[in-house]
Design a protein around this motif. Structure first.
Motif, PDB file in Angstrom:
ATOM      1  N   GLU A 130      32.780  46.252  44.035  1.00 47.89           N
ATOM      2  CA  GLU A 130      31.761  46.983  44.254  1.00 47.89           C
ATOM      3  C   GLU A 130      31.148  47.900  43.328  1.00 47.89           C
ATOM      4  N   ASP A 131      32.033  48.522  42.599  1.00 42.72           N
ATOM      5  CA  ASP A 131      32.049  49.361  41.473  1.00 42.72           C
ATOM      6  C   ASP A 131      31.034  48.825  40.505  1.00 42.72           C
ATOM      7  N   GLU A 132      31.275  47.264  40.233  1.00 45.76           N
ATOM      8  CA  GLU A 132      30.320  46.819  39.178  1.00 45.76           C
ATOM      9  C   GLU A 132      29.341  45.706  39.620  1.00 45.76           C
ATOM     10  N   LYS A 133      29.009  46.003  40.829  1.00 48.75           N
ATOM     11  CA  LYS A 133      28.312  44.795  41.513  1.00 48.75           C
ATOM     12  C   LYS A 133      26.966  44.603  40.744  1.00 48.75           C
ATOM     13  N   ARG A 134      26.359  45.515  40.336  1.00 46.40           N
ATOM     14  CA  ARG A 134      25.234  45.479  39.513  1.00 46.40           C
ATOM     15  C   ARG A 134      25.289  44.735  38.305  1.00 46.40           C
ATOM     16  N   ALA A 135      26.307  45.151  37.292  1.00 51.36           N
ATOM     17  CA  ALA A 135      26.670  44.302  36.319  1.00 51.36           C
ATOM     18  C   ALA A 135      26.955  42.792  36.551  1.00 51.36           C
ATOM     19  N   PHE A 136      27.625  42.641  37.583  1.00 53.16           N
ATOM     20  CA  PHE A 136      27.940  41.397  38.027  1.00 53.16           C
ATOM     21  C   PHE A 136      26.852  40.464  38.294  1.00 53.16           C
ATOM     22  N   THR A 137      25.783  41.234  39.383  1.00 51.70           N
ATOM     23  CA  THR A 137      24.883  40.304  39.767  1.00 51.70           C
ATOM     24  C   THR A 137      23.405  40.380  39.172  1.00 51.70           C
ATOM     25  N   GLU A 138      23.117  41.334  38.394  1.00 46.39           N
ATOM     26  CA  GLU A 138      21.727  41.584  37.758  1.00 46.39           C
ATOM     27  C   GLU A 138      21.761  41.243  36.215  1.00 46.39           C
ATOM     28  N   HIS A 139      22.702  41.035  35.699  1.00 48.21           N
ATOM     29  CA  HIS A 139      22.892  40.733  34.432  1.00 48.21           C
ATOM     30  C   HIS A 139      23.969  39.625  34.053  1.00 48.21           C
ATOM     31  N   ASN A 140      23.433  38.503  33.367  1.00 48.38           N
ATOM     32  CA  ASN A 140      23.905  37.299  33.134  1.00 48.38           C
ATOM     33  C   ASN A 140      24.974  37.507  31.871  1.00 48.38           C
ATOM     34  N   VAL A 141      25.748  38.497  31.714  1.00 52.24           N
ATOM     35  CA  VAL A 141      26.912  38.922  30.681  1.00 52.24           C
ATOM     36  C   VAL A 141      27.995  37.947  30.644  1.00 52.24           C
ATOM     37  N   VAL A 142      28.600  37.893  31.905  1.00 52.31           N
ATOM     38  CA  VAL A 142      29.933  36.962  32.124  1.00 52.31           C
ATOM     39  C   VAL A 142      29.680  35.853  33.278  1.00 52.31           C
ATOM     40  N   ASN A 143      30.287  35.050  32.873  1.00 47.53           N
ATOM     41  CA  ASN A 143      30.238  33.863  34.059  1.00 47.53           C
ATOM     42  C   ASN A 143      31.439  33.162  33.766  1.00 47.53           C
ATOM     43  N   VAL A 144      31.772  32.392  34.957  1.00 48.70           N
ATOM     44  CA  VAL A 144      32.912  31.350  35.293  1.00 48.70           C
ATOM     45  C   VAL A 144      32.416  30.044  35.556  1.00 48.70           C
ATOM     46  N   LEU A 145      32.653  29.011  34.584  1.00 50.95           N
ATOM     47  CA  LEU A 145      32.544  27.742  35.103  1.00 50.95           C
ATOM     48  C   LEU A 145      32.962  27.552  36.557  1.00 50.95           C
ATOM     49  N   ALA A 146      32.195  26.624  37.401  1.00 51.52           N
ATOM     50  CA  ALA A 146      32.755  26.302  38.484  1.00 51.52           C
ATOM     51  C   ALA A 146      33.898  25.094  38.567  1.00 51.52           C
ATOM     52  N   ASN A 147      33.691  24.505  37.428  1.00 48.12           N
ATOM     53  CA  ASN A 147      34.719  23.336  37.152  1.00 48.12           C
ATOM     54  C   ASN A 147      35.714  23.856  35.965  1.00 48.12           C
ATOM     55  N   ARG A 148      36.991  23.175  36.140  1.00 48.07           N
ATOM     56  CA  ARG A 148      37.810  23.455  34.898  1.00 48.07           C
ATOM     57  C   ARG A 148      37.664  22.647  34.013  1.00 48.07           C
ATOM     58  N   ASP A 149      38.299  22.767  32.722  1.00 54.18           N
ATOM     59  CA  ASP A 149      37.975  21.952  31.591  1.00 54.18           C
ATOM     60  C   ASP A 149      39.073  20.847  31.749  1.00 54.18           C
ATOM     61  N   GLN A 150      39.127  19.993  30.649  1.00 55.86           N
ATOM     62  CA  GLN A 150      39.966  18.755  30.832  1.00 55.86           C
ATOM     63  C   GLN A 150      41.361  18.921  31.061  1.00 55.86           C
ATOM     64  N   LYS A 151      41.817  19.836  30.526  1.00 54.71           N
ATOM     65  CA  LYS A 151      43.150  20.408  30.726  1.00 54.71           C
ATOM     66  C   LYS A 151      43.582  21.188  31.910  1.00 54.71           C
ATOM     67  N   GLY A 152      42.673  21.479  32.958  1.00 54.16           N
ATOM     68  CA  GLY A 152      42.843  21.994  33.999  1.00 54.16           C
ATOM     69  C   GLY A 152      42.764  23.700  33.806  1.00 54.16           C
ATOM     70  N   ARG A 153      42.160  23.994  32.824  1.00 55.68           N
ATOM     71  CA  ARG A 153      42.241  25.296  32.416  1.00 55.68           C
ATOM     72  C   ARG A 153      40.860  26.111  33.035  1.00 55.68           C
ATOM     73  N   ARG A 154      40.931  27.364  33.476  1.00 56.72           N
ATOM     74  CA  ARG A 154      39.778  28.108  34.114  1.00 56.72           C
ATOM     75  C   ARG A 154      39.104  28.399  32.691  1.00 56.72           C
ATOM     76  N   VAL A 155      37.710  28.411  32.747  1.00 58.70           N
ATOM     77  CA  VAL A 155      36.900  28.705  31.649  1.00 58.70           C
ATOM     78  C   VAL A 155      35.927  30.098  31.903  1.00 58.70           C
ATOM     79  N   LEU A 156      36.007  30.921  31.070  1.00 60.54           N
ATOM     80  CA  LEU A 156      35.203  32.284  31.385  1.00 60.54           C
ATOM     81  C   LEU A 156      34.289  31.960  30.158  1.00 60.54           C
ATOM     82  N   LEU A 157      33.068  32.514  30.408  1.00 63.58           N
ATOM     83  CA  LEU A 157      32.006  32.525  29.478  1.00 63.58           C
ATOM     84  C   LEU A 157      31.502  34.075  29.278  1.00 63.58           C
TER      85      LEU A 157
END
Length: 290
Positions: free
Chosen positions: A95-122
């Protein structure tokens, strides 16, 4: 259509456990023995306070290949980071960073994993990032909160994670925000206090001015991380040698639709796991009493 983002806390499949056996030395016998030994080491380390249930200890044992002494050293380094950057991390909640999360497209996470099953952070470090709206310190706090959620995924614990840093449209205002102090903080955290297997970091769409940024980061990068960093510019075919286009959106030359969701779409997922974040916040050095 927006995808519903959530993490996967299901137990590892037999196939995933086989990966863990090959890459992390994990077997039922070693897992049980290592948990028991780490729990014992924690009891002896009277200056440290950590939860010691099995699932919590696995968070630290898996990236350390089930060497309890190494896991304890990592836990001590994490305590150091939390102590040294108490002003940024003390009782940090989503909640401390809700605005940064929800109002600014700075960080994102792919809903799917990559071909090696790894989580992908953008991470959008270029024109999409306005440092006046989301400071570099807030950017670090977002990374920190995201890694706390990723810890809970057995598949991510085993297969690891990939970071894509998109510098498209980078200008001097972003360069100024990426200060030496921020560079040191971020790289100290990644290299010494990140209980996840960071497999690759991909720098893409970086313009010429990126050299100014890279000059700030270079002094703090150790050999292990340096070997896992790759620079692609606009060459998506080169990037696809590491992350398959089959698992990437069109934004990055992939075959999936362009990303149609942002931090606001997966922020509710972060909010589901505040209990774990709260437990992690309590960990670290034992508070000294007068």
């Amino acid at each position: 259509m927006t995808r519903n983002f959530d993490i996967d806390t299901d137990p590892p499949t037999p196939e995933l456990l086989e990966v863990a056996r090959k890459e992390l030395r994990e077997t039922p016998e070693l897992r049980e023995a290592s948990i028991k030994e780490l729990r014992s080491l924690l009891k002896e380390a009277t200056d440290l306070h950590y939860k010691d249930d099995d699932d919590f200890l696995l968070i630290f044992l898996r990236p350390c290949h089930f060497y309890p002494e190494s896991a304890l050293k990592m836990m001590r380094r994490i305590a150091e980071i939390k102590k040294n950057y108490n002003n940024l991390l003390h009782n940090l909640m989503p909640e401390d960073e809700k605005r940064a999360f929800t109002e600014h497209n700075v960080v994102n996470v792919l809903a799917n994993r990559d071909q090696k099953g790894r989580r992908v952070l953008l991470v959008n470090c270029g024109a999409l990032w306005d440092p006046k709206q989301v400071s570099s310190e807030q950017l670090f706090r977002l990374f920190y909160l995201i890694h706390l959620i990723a810890q809970l995924e057995p598949e991510t614990q085993i297969n690891g994670a990939v970071v894509i840093m998109d510098f498209d449209g980078l200008s001097l205002k972003q360069v100024k925000a990426l200060s030496p102090s921020f560079s040191k903080l971020l790289l100290t955290f990644i290299q010494e206090a990140l209980p996840l297997r960071l497999k690759e970091v991909h720098i893409i769409k970086q313009p010429y001015i990126f050299k100014l940024v890279w000059a700030l980061f270079t002094p703090f990068i150790k050999e292990k991380l340096n070997k896992r960093m790759f620079f692609h510019g606009g060459d998506m075919k080169k990037f696809h040698q590491y992350v398959s286009p089959d698992v990437l959106p069109k934004n990055y030359g992939g075959s999936l639709p362009e990303i149609d969701y942002s931090g606001k779409d997966w922020f509710p997922c972060v909010g589901k796991y505040v209990d774990h974040i709260g437990r992690y916040n309590e960990c670290g050095f034992v508070a000294k009493t007068d």
